[in-house]
Design a protein around this motif. Structure first.
Motif, PDB file in Angstrom:
ATOM      1  N   GLY A 279     -12.351 -10.505  -7.504  1.00  0.00           N
ATOM      2  CA  GLY A 279     -11.746 -11.257  -8.606  1.00  0.00           C
ATOM      3  C   GLY A 279     -10.304 -10.867  -8.850  1.00  0.00           C
ATOM      4  O   GLY A 279      -9.402 -11.716  -8.840  1.00  0.00           O
ATOM      5  N   ASP A 280     -10.043  -9.586  -9.076  1.00  0.00           N
ATOM      6  CA  ASP A 280      -8.687  -9.067  -9.271  1.00  0.00           C
ATOM      7  C   ASP A 280      -8.498  -7.892  -8.320  1.00  0.00           C
ATOM      8  O   ASP A 280      -9.181  -6.868  -8.438  1.00  0.00           O
ATOM      9  N   PHE A 281      -7.562  -8.039  -7.408  1.00  0.00           N
ATOM     10  CA  PHE A 281      -7.300  -6.989  -6.420  1.00  0.00           C
ATOM     11  C   PHE A 281      -5.910  -6.416  -6.645  1.00  0.00           C
ATOM     12  O   PHE A 281      -4.939  -7.153  -6.818  1.00  0.00           O
ATOM     13  N   LYS A 282      -5.826  -5.092  -6.633  1.00  0.00           N
ATOM     14  CA  LYS A 282      -4.539  -4.408  -6.783  1.00  0.00           C
ATOM     15  C   LYS A 282      -4.449  -3.304  -5.743  1.00  0.00           C
ATOM     16  O   LYS A 282      -5.348  -2.472  -5.630  1.00  0.00           O
ATOM     17  N   LEU A 283      -3.369  -3.310  -5.011  1.00  0.00           N
ATOM     18  CA  LEU A 283      -3.096  -2.273  -4.014  1.00  0.00           C
ATOM     19  C   LEU A 283      -1.806  -1.567  -4.381  1.00  0.00           C
ATOM     20  O   LEU A 283      -0.780  -2.206  -4.610  1.00  0.00           O
ATOM     21  N   THR A 284      -1.853  -0.234  -4.447  1.00  0.00           N
ATOM     22  CA  THR A 284      -0.658   0.577  -4.666  1.00  0.00           C
ATOM     23  C   THR A 284      -0.519   1.551  -3.511  1.00  0.00           C
ATOM     24  O   THR A 284      -1.470   2.264  -3.179  1.00  0.00           O
ATOM     25  N   ILE A 285       0.650   1.583  -2.906  1.00  0.00           N
ATOM     26  CA  ILE A 285       0.935   2.516  -1.823  1.00  0.00           C
ATOM     27  C   ILE A 285       2.084   3.413  -2.240  1.00  0.00           C
ATOM     28  O   ILE A 285       3.123   2.938  -2.708  1.00  0.00           O
ATOM     29  N   ASP A 286       1.871   4.720  -2.103  1.00  0.00           N
ATOM     30  CA  ASP A 286       2.893   5.711  -2.456  1.00  0.00           C
ATOM     31  C   ASP A 286       3.392   6.353  -1.170  1.00  0.00           C
ATOM     32  O   ASP A 286       2.620   6.981  -0.439  1.00  0.00           O
ATOM     33  N   LYS A 287       4.688   6.213  -0.904  1.00  0.00           N
ATOM     34  CA  LYS A 287       5.229   6.753   0.342  1.00  0.00           C
ATOM     35  C   LYS A 287       5.569   8.242   0.254  1.00  0.00           C
ATOM     36  O   LYS A 287       5.976   8.859   1.236  1.00  0.00           O
ATOM     37  N   GLY A 288       5.411   8.820  -0.927  1.00  0.00           N
ATOM     38  CA  GLY A 288       5.518  10.275  -1.054  1.00  0.00           C
ATOM     39  C   GLY A 288       6.872  10.787  -1.478  1.00  0.00           C
ATOM     40  O   GLY A 288       6.997  11.483  -2.477  1.00  0.00           O
ATOM     41  N   SER A 289       7.914  10.462  -0.744  1.00  0.00           N
ATOM     42  CA  SER A 289       9.266  10.923  -1.060  1.00  0.00           C
ATOM     43  C   SER A 289      10.228   9.743  -0.979  1.00  0.00           C
ATOM     44  O   SER A 289      10.077   8.880  -0.106  1.00  0.00           O
ATOM     45  N   PRO A 290      11.231   9.698  -1.864  1.00  0.00           N
ATOM     46  CA  PRO A 290      12.228   8.625  -1.761  1.00  0.00           C
ATOM     47  C   PRO A 290      12.949   8.608  -0.416  1.00  0.00           C
ATOM     48  O   PRO A 290      13.496   7.580  -0.014  1.00  0.00           O
ATOM     49  N   LYS A 291      12.950   9.736   0.293  1.00  0.00           N
ATOM     50  CA  LYS A 291      13.619   9.807   1.585  1.00  0.00           C
ATOM     51  C   LYS A 291      12.784   9.193   2.709  1.00  0.00           C
ATOM     52  O   LYS A 291      13.298   8.936   3.793  1.00  0.00           O
ATOM     53  N   ASN A 292      11.496   8.983   2.458  1.00  0.00           N
ATOM     54  CA  ASN A 292      10.625   8.431   3.494  1.00  0.00           C
ATOM     55  C   ASN A 292      10.829   6.927   3.627  1.00  0.00           C
ATOM     56  O   ASN A 292      11.157   6.239   2.654  1.00  0.00           O
ATOM     57  N   LEU A 293      10.609   6.411   4.821  1.00  0.00           N
ATOM     58  CA  LEU A 293      10.563   4.976   5.069  1.00  0.00           C
ATOM     59  C   LEU A 293       9.107   4.563   5.185  1.00  0.00           C
ATOM     60  O   LEU A 293       8.284   5.316   5.714  1.00  0.00           O
ATOM     61  N   VAL A 294       8.779   3.366   4.699  1.00  0.00           N
ATOM     62  CA  VAL A 294       7.399   2.906   4.767  1.00  0.00           C
ATOM     63  C   VAL A 294       7.377   1.448   5.173  1.00  0.00           C
ATOM     64  O   VAL A 294       8.268   0.663   4.811  1.00  0.00           O
ATOM     65  N   SER A 295       6.370   1.076   5.954  1.00  0.00           N
ATOM     66  CA  SER A 295       6.197  -0.311   6.343  1.00  0.00           C
ATOM     67  C   SER A 295       4.707  -0.617   6.441  1.00  0.00           C
ATOM     68  O   SER A 295       3.933   0.178   6.993  1.00  0.00           O
ATOM     69  N   PHE A 296       4.311  -1.765   5.880  1.00  0.00           N
ATOM     70  CA  PHE A 296       2.926  -2.225   5.954  1.00  0.00           C
ATOM     71  C   PHE A 296       2.923  -3.722   5.674  1.00  0.00           C
ATOM     72  O   PHE A 296       3.885  -4.279   5.134  1.00  0.00           O
TER      73      PHE A 296
END
Length: 342
Positions: A279-296
């Motif tokens: 019904g309601d889906f929420k995904l939160t991804i934390d990349k850990g450090s502002p210096k990290n790059l993340v892609s998904f």
């Protein structure tokens, strides 16, 4: 444990290296219900970081009768191959992901079902008869295999249950038997869903974080190697790729000073409930450090904090699993506050 080893190795790494310095992530997902015609998933709040995965569900029984169901959490299969290096957070425990679950705020005590296989054959009874733990990693299995009678050891080696492994234990090269079987583990419990009521279920565990001590898709000044696979799997966009180019340009050696971390979350197997959608889906991804790059990959992803990205959806049907690529600065690389969710 394995992540610590990989991180320590980075200090000695002066140039890209690939196949021999990688640890594999183990894909893990959420809960599976034994029936789907009565119990609906009203909401799912999923949080993923390198340190933890937390999932908060609200299930509702839409019928006028109580429903008793089996709820299961499949652990990832693990191979006891000394030539492989899977990322295992709790290397000495049957509960190798540190799995915990609560139902309406009360700690649950799930049962653990385990089976060991070699060449597709269940060899659990063989291991138990010789007091060998089914869990292939850790000191207990190593010690038990060292005590095997010679005839049993030879038979198990012929059957693909164990393998000879030669390694330096600090006192020189030593040969010993190592596990070669596959372990399948599932936590499960019986749960009652009261008629026309909501049930709150929460669980958490430590993810298996794979990694490579350099960027495997950019070297010699261009995107290559794993690039085509990564482009599809992680939806790397122009901003992410530009950050990688800049990191390579800033390094006198010409390659980006990052190491890879990878997390895999299996979302598609969880649709065993009424309507199959959330019904309601929420995904939160934390990349850990502002210096990290993340892609998904994801739709309508928003950056909601210095390191966090969020995606929400109504009547969400899980068609794809979630694969996350993190690039973390190695050595003195400065990194940047770049992230990609689409």
């Amino acid at each position: 444990m394995f992540r610590t080893i990989l991180t320590a190795a980075l200090a000695l790494s002066a140039a890209p290296a690939f196949a021999n310095d990688s640890i594999a992530e183990l894909g893990t997902g959420g809960l599976i219900l034994s029936r789907s015609d009565a119990v609906a998933m009203e909401s799912e709040d999923l949080f993923i970081s390198q340190e933890k995965v937390t999932v908060d569900y609200v299930f509702r029984n839409n019928t006028d009768k109580d429903v008793d169901a089996i709820v299961a959490f499949p652990m990832p299969d693990i191979e006891g191959d000394p030539n492989e290096m899977p990322a295992i957070p709790e290397a000495q425990s049957d509960n190798f992901l540190g799995f915990e679950v609560t139902i309406d705020g009360v700690d649950a005590k799930p049962q653990l079902e385990q089976r060991a296989f070699a060449l597709g054959i269940d060899i659990s009874a063989d291991l138990k008869a010789q007091n060998v733990p089914l869990y292939p990693f850790g000191d207990a299995a190593k010690a038990a295999l060292a005590k095997l009678p010679k005839a049993i050891a030879e038979d198990w080696e012929n059957r693909g249950i164990i393998i000879e492994d030669t390694a330096d234990d600090g006192s020189g090269m030593q040969t010993a038997y190592a596990p070669f079987w596959q372990l399948r583990s599932t936590y499960w419990w019986r749960s009652t869903f009261p008629a026309s009521k909501a049930v709150h279920v929460s669980h958490r565990y430590k993810p298996s974080v794979g990694g490579t001590s350099s960027v495997s898709f950019f070297y010699d000044g261009q995107f290559q190697g794993q690039y085509a696979t990564y482009k599809t799997r992680y939806c790397m966009d122009e901003g992410f790729e530009n950050a990688v180019r800049k990191a390579a340009k800033d390094n006198p050696d010409g390659y980006p000073q990052y190491f890879e971390s990878r997390i895999a979350y299996i979302l598609t197997t969880g649709g065993n409930w009424a309507s199959g959608s959330i019904g309601d889906f929420k995904l939160t991804i934390d990349k850990g450090s502002p210096k990290n790059l993340v892609s998904f990959c994801g739709d309508n992803v928003r950056k909601v904090g210095p390191t966090t990205f969020e995606m929400t959806a109504k009547d969400f049907y899980p068609e794809h699993d979630i694969d996350i690529l993190l690039l973390e600065p190695s050595d003195d690389a400065s990194g940047g506050d770049s992230g990609n969710g689409g």
